[in-house]
Scaffold this active site. Sequence first.
Site, PDB file in Angstrom:
ATOM      1  N   SER B  46       0.776  -1.182   0.030  1.00 25.29           N
ATOM      2  CA  SER B  46       0.191  -0.007  -0.073  1.00 25.29           C
ATOM      3  C   SER B  46       0.781   1.425  -0.076  1.00 25.29           C
ATOM      4  O   SER B  46       0.439   2.258  -0.615  1.00 25.29           O
ATOM      5  CB  SER B  46      -0.810   0.040   1.295  1.00 25.29           C
ATOM      6  OG  SER B  46      -0.086  -0.041   2.381  1.00 25.29           O
ATOM      7  N   HIS B  47       2.007   1.220   0.685  1.00 27.51           N
ATOM      8  CA  HIS B  47       2.972   2.285   0.543  1.00 27.51           C
ATOM      9  C   HIS B  47       4.359   1.869  -0.394  1.00 27.51           C
ATOM     10  O   HIS B  47       5.231   2.440  -0.395  1.00 27.51           O
ATOM     11  CB  HIS B  47       3.484   2.800   1.848  1.00 27.51           C
ATOM     12  CG  HIS B  47       2.466   3.246   2.565  1.00 27.51           C
ATOM     13  ND1 HIS B  47       1.609   2.633   3.475  1.00 27.51           N
ATOM     14  CD2 HIS B  47       2.057   4.588   2.865  1.00 27.51           C
ATOM     15  CE1 HIS B  47       0.498   3.416   3.816  1.00 27.51           C
ATOM     16  NE2 HIS B  47       1.015   4.641   3.633  1.00 27.51           N
ATOM     17  N   HIS B 119       1.802  14.616   1.515  1.00 27.70           N
ATOM     18  CA  HIS B 119       2.274  13.544   2.228  1.00 27.70           C
ATOM     19  C   HIS B 119       1.821  12.159   1.564  1.00 27.70           C
ATOM     20  O   HIS B 119       0.645  11.963   1.247  1.00 27.70           O
ATOM     21  CB  HIS B 119       1.728  13.461   3.700  1.00 27.70           C
ATOM     22  CG  HIS B 119       2.662  13.211   4.374  1.00 27.70           C
ATOM     23  ND1 HIS B 119       3.167  11.687   4.751  1.00 27.70           N
ATOM     24  CD2 HIS B 119       3.656  13.706   5.290  1.00 27.70           C
ATOM     25  CE1 HIS B 119       3.961  11.540   5.805  1.00 27.70           C
ATOM     26  NE2 HIS B 119       4.477  12.704   5.833  1.00 27.70           N
ATOM     27  N   SER B 121       3.716   8.938   2.185  1.00 26.64           N
ATOM     28  CA  SER B 121       4.543   7.819   2.539  1.00 26.64           C
ATOM     29  C   SER B 121       3.849   7.562   4.070  1.00 26.64           C
ATOM     30  O   SER B 121       3.265   8.024   4.561  1.00 26.64           O
ATOM     31  CB  SER B 121       6.001   8.229   2.475  1.00 26.64           C
ATOM     32  OG  SER B 121       6.157   9.267   3.623  1.00 26.64           O
ATOM     33  N   THR B 159      -7.262   9.392   8.880  1.00 25.00           N
ATOM     34  CA  THR B 159      -6.606   8.091   9.550  1.00 25.00           C
ATOM     35  C   THR B 159      -5.601   8.330  10.523  1.00 25.00           C
ATOM     36  O   THR B 159      -5.193   7.503  11.057  1.00 25.00           O
ATOM     37  CB  THR B 159      -6.446   7.170   8.490  1.00 25.00           C
ATOM     38  OG1 THR B 159      -5.515   7.822   7.845  1.00 25.00           O
ATOM     39  CG2 THR B 159      -7.606   7.012   7.555  1.00 25.00           C
ATOM     40  N   ALA B 179      -2.606   3.416  11.764  1.00 29.71           N
ATOM     41  CA  ALA B 179      -3.736   4.471  11.835  1.00 29.71           C
ATOM     42  C   ALA B 179      -4.327   4.239  13.074  1.00 29.71           C
ATOM     43  O   ALA B 179      -4.474   3.162  13.809  1.00 29.71           O
ATOM     44  CB  ALA B 179      -4.368   4.119  10.500  1.00 29.71           C
ATOM     45  N   ASP B 187      -9.133  -0.994   2.777  1.00 32.45           N
ATOM     46  CA  ASP B 187      -9.647  -2.114   3.137  1.00 32.45           C
ATOM     47  C   ASP B 187     -10.646  -2.172   2.957  1.00 32.45           C
ATOM     48  O   ASP B 187     -11.613  -2.965   2.387  1.00 32.45           O
ATOM     49  CB  ASP B 187      -9.332  -2.404   4.627  1.00 32.45           C
ATOM     50  CG  ASP B 187      -7.876  -2.714   4.993  1.00 32.45           C
ATOM     51  OD1 ASP B 187      -7.104  -3.256   4.277  1.00 32.45           O
ATOM     52  OD2 ASP B 187      -7.412  -2.219   6.072  1.00 32.45           O
TER      53      ASP B 187
END
Lengths: 336, 336
Positions: B46-47, B119, B121, B159, B179, B187
């Site tokens: 996801s990152h 942002h 990351s 989050t 988070a 998700d």
Amino acid sequence: MAEIVLSLDHLHKLAFDVLASNGLSARQSDAMAKVLVAGQRDDCHSHGVWRLIGCVKTLKMGKINADAEPQINDVSPSLVKVDARFGFSPLAFELGSRVLVEKAKRSGIAALAINNCFHFSALWPEVEAIAAEGVAALAMTPTHSCVAPAGGNKPLFGTNPIAFAWPRPGPFPFVFDMATSRIARGDIELHKRSGSKIPSDWAIDENGQATDDPDKALRGAMLTFGGYKGSALSAMVELLAGPLIGDMLSPESLAFDEDVGAAPCHGEIVIAFDPAVFAGAAPTDNLQRAETLFEGIVGQGARLPSQRRFDARQRSVEHGVSLSKELHDELTRLIS
Amino acid sequence: MAEIVLSLDHLHKLAFDVLASNGLSARQSDAMAKVLVAGQRDDCHSHGVWRLIGCVKTLKMGKINADAEPQINDVSPSLVKVDARFGFSPLAFELGSRVLVEKAKRSGIAALAINNCFHFSALWPEVEAIAAEGVAALAMTPTHSCVAPAGGNKPLFGTNPIAFAWPRPGPFPFVFDMATSRIARGDIELHKRSGSKIPSDWAIDENGQATDDPDKALRGAMLTFGGYKGSALSAMVELLAGPLIGDMLSPESLAFDEDVGAAPCHGEIVIAFDPAVFAGAAPTDNLQRAETLFEGIVGQGARLPSQRRFDARQRSVEHGVSLSKELHDELTRLIS
């Protein structure tokens, strides 16, 4: 049951007299009485004057240094350490927090590390005291091991509270003070006393299985709030308020107690943030920006944390606090 | 599906070329590529480099300053602020964190505030980089409003991740990056795509009712982890990484986006703690004390956070990482 109503000043005198007549120094007694009266005033009974009974018990056990004068060590422009010299925490906090606030107002961020203190108070009186100076504060302490890490089955962490306060216009800051355990140990004990079952997500038995039996829970381990996330935060509290500052982890603090059941002896870290220094040019705009967050919370029908305490505080300031005659008598008997 | 295996160096070159050929300055591209490659390397998809697609989209939207040179403002012995000047966050972090670590090593505690950054990351590469210098770190950012406060029914918080790292002997620190929402927004989106229901404690619908329908959840609001405690922590993240440092709250960041769907633009706070300065006389003892905590966790069969990432990292360093041919082709096509 008969109730006795006392003004906050009278309650302070009662608490001071209990402590001082059991050998605690006048300065220690005054600082401790303030914190216990604040708990009672806010209807936060678990941290109210009922705790005097435990304080006296701790004093009689002889582990505590009843005359301790905290020693301040000004380490750097952003760090002050206070050695409580095995006294109770409130006097060490009172003295150290003055230096902490000065440092935060000069440097923006600063930390106060308190070592070797017997900890008996909630953390919200501490972060609220800093917020009253216009400075935000974050405080953490370990306690005694009673909580299992997520995925484990044995007590390791303490209930490891995290408290935070943000200064607001008006009498009350934004403030919360929460255990990283699912609930307080006292909640399980209350269920045991009343013979009722506990919800099955509070604790596990000695074999690591979920249990609704308070007896089995007390012999097993409590759980962290929010599963593995709460567990990670609890570990962080251990690290920042233990190894970082050169003080005991919750298992060490429990071992240090040697089963005498005194207040836990350990360290504490408090971090202070001055919005004026951080924001630079426009501190007022930024405090206003925080207010829009609070409006966004209450505007949708949610509550800010600690509102129940603030309501109680206003009632207590106006009308005094009432103690059961039983508790009042018990406290009075402790004055020799 | 066909897989293409790349060494970490090759993947870095691919990521750099995608960014640079879409107009991002060489310094920004290098810093961003490092962070995305680290995500891919750790199987944190996801990152990972998949995010290059979103980076290019954000670049094309014209909100970002592709040539931004972060400006460092050395505020005090314990505070450095970096104005990212509406560039991506990684270069601002790289430059600011060097100053942050120096300050922590002198003063014990220090803070880095990054303003005006896009942002994109995870926070763990940042706190890990600081821990690699022997310094503990705590980082927080708001995001875009999508999470309701406990007791509410409308998106307010982002989050709002909290990441923490503690230095350990050996290659890996103790680190978590979580988070404060119950789960990631992605998700819910994945469940929507696959047509499956979501657990009913993830989100609420537009009327504030629990829902297992991902569509209704996406139109409603996500929930915080751990009920009101997670909600309180999420508010703290907003305050410390928003108003404190003079930057946007999650609702402001969402409004700033003007529905174009770019990376969120907001601030970040990173707090660094040097155990050597805090501990005074016996820093080695204190790092050893932290190790006993970790032994207490793994010794009862629980896992330390981030172990899955570290396992993946070791595999990737040895064998490279594999991308699907589809993703590899898509990224290659982004190089003009």
